[in-house]
Enzyme design. Sequence first.
Site, PDB file in Angstrom:
ATOM      1  N   LYS A   1       0.781  -1.169  -0.048  1.00 39.45           N
ATOM      2  CA  LYS A   1      -0.037   0.126  -0.122  1.00 39.45           C
ATOM      3  C   LYS A   1       0.770   1.279   0.084  1.00 39.45           C
ATOM      4  O   LYS A   1       2.041   1.295   0.263  1.00 39.45           O
ATOM      5  CB  LYS A   1      -0.671  -0.121   1.263  1.00 39.45           C
ATOM      6  CG  LYS A   1      -1.427  -1.379   1.457  1.00 39.45           C
ATOM      7  CD  LYS A   1      -2.363  -1.865   0.749  1.00 39.45           C
ATOM      8  CE  LYS A   1      -3.036  -3.223   0.993  1.00 39.45           C
ATOM      9  NZ  LYS A   1      -3.944  -3.859   0.202  1.00 39.45           N
TER      10      LYS A   1
HETATM   11  C1  PLP Z   1      -4.638  -4.870   1.060  1.00 39.45           C
HETATM   12  C2  PLP Z   1      -6.131  -4.672   1.245  1.00 39.45           C
HETATM   13  C3  PLP Z   1      -6.714  -4.823   2.366  1.00 39.45           C
HETATM   14  C4  PLP Z   1      -6.268  -5.792   3.519  1.00 39.45           C
HETATM   15  O1  PLP Z   1      -5.069  -5.116   4.225  1.00 39.45           O
HETATM   16  P1  PLP Z   1      -4.342  -5.679   5.481  1.00 39.45           P
HETATM   17  O2  PLP Z   1      -3.682  -4.701   6.081  1.00 39.45           O
HETATM   18  O3  PLP Z   1      -3.431  -6.581   4.641  1.00 39.45           O
HETATM   19  O4  PLP Z   1      -5.450  -6.614   6.080  1.00 39.45           O
HETATM   20  C5  PLP Z   1      -8.285  -4.616   2.693  1.00 39.45           C
HETATM   21  N1  PLP Z   1      -8.789  -4.395   1.482  1.00 39.45           N
HETATM   22  C6  PLP Z   1      -8.287  -3.803   0.311  1.00 39.45           C
HETATM   23  C7  PLP Z   1      -8.996  -3.210  -0.588  1.00 39.45           C
HETATM   24  C8  PLP Z   1      -6.871  -4.281   0.079  1.00 39.45           C
HETATM   25  O5  PLP Z   1      -6.265  -3.853  -0.898  1.00 39.45           O
END
Ligand code: PLP
Length: 382
Positions: A184
């Site tokens: 992210k």
């Molecule tokens: C990556 C992602 C998540 C999950 O995030 P984590 O921190 O790995 O639990 C949830 N929603 C979306 C849209 C994502 O891209």
Amino acid sequence: MRWEVPLCRPEFRQDELEALVDSYRSGWLTVGPRTAELEDVFSQYVGARHAIPVSSCSAAMHLACLGVGLGPGDEVIVPSLTFTSTVSAVTHAGATPRFADIAGVTEPWLSTAAVEEQIGERTRAIITMAYGGHLGETPQIAELARERDLILIEDVAHAAGSRRDGRHAGTFGLAGAFSFSASKNLGIGEGGMLVTDDAELADRAARQMWHGLGSQAWTRHHQASPQYQLGMLGFNYRFDDPRSALLLSCLKRLDEDNERRAAIDRSYRAAFSQLDLIEPTDSPSCEDPASYCLFTAVLDRSLDRDEFRKSLAERGVQTSVHYPLLHKSGFYADPNVRLANSEDYASRCVTLPLFPQMESWQEELVAEAVRESLSRPVHAAA
Ligand SMILES: *Cc1c(COP(=O)(O)O)cnc(C)c1O
């Protein structure tokens, strides 16, 4: 494979890594003073009354669904074009997801009209997902939720730094869930954050993420004869001080990083504007700062996406697909669900590399590789 241009590549500055090391040297490794500081800084940054650091965005989504009281018999309207966590949180809470379509084939976020169509007797909540950091129709869906007396939860895993008219992603509804996972735009490894203005939800989530205990370790550490009580059933969804320290320093350059991402996004758009067979998905308005977490585009129907991706891979460019639809295969597969725009988008979309430290030769390599891969005879059989 060794990529000339990976999809993303997290990099940290020396002073940021020192903040992490200092925290390890402090002798306090779980939730403590640095995490408390992160709560303050993050809640101020997004403009929410409460921010609760947790182990992941998925954990934050789960706590949000439980915290607002979703359970068996409740229906929640969700996108199918998303990562599983958006929807698994609903299922873990015992409620039932109902999939709604996206706004259009270059607008891969929930459509307000499609959401409205899904509202029924049992509907209690709507969950939006800010695709690639784009808020899409979130303000309209928030309005609809208010009119129909429904709860709005925002999956803003991609949207650290995204605002619309000054308002930060994750603050349009009752709760927002951010991710600090490696891929992210605010990726530091693993982690997440629940934000809300609701004191009751914040209090419940803060206890439930810590096994449901009545007091936290840092508080007990300073007591002569510490004790705790199990107030409710909970989980270990804790974050920790070292990662809080790292995040606190990374937050200082988040806006700058996002601007750099925006510049790469613009340069891709300029490079592809003359090409007929690829169309970038809509970009956020240039008035609004955004995270530009993903660069996505839609390929012409005449192209074979696997061949296109293979051709880019041969040139050292990593690609991805965000996302395989939840209602189309696996756990949530449901042949009765038809989402025309989501299905069209998911069959033709492709994600290209985008990260702030990308060098100009890498941007050019991607643009050139796309141009060459589109002109190769990769047309699918009609
Ligand atoms: C990556 C992602 C998540 C999950 O995030 P984590 O921190 O790995 O639990 C949830 N929603 C979306 C849209 C994502 O891209």
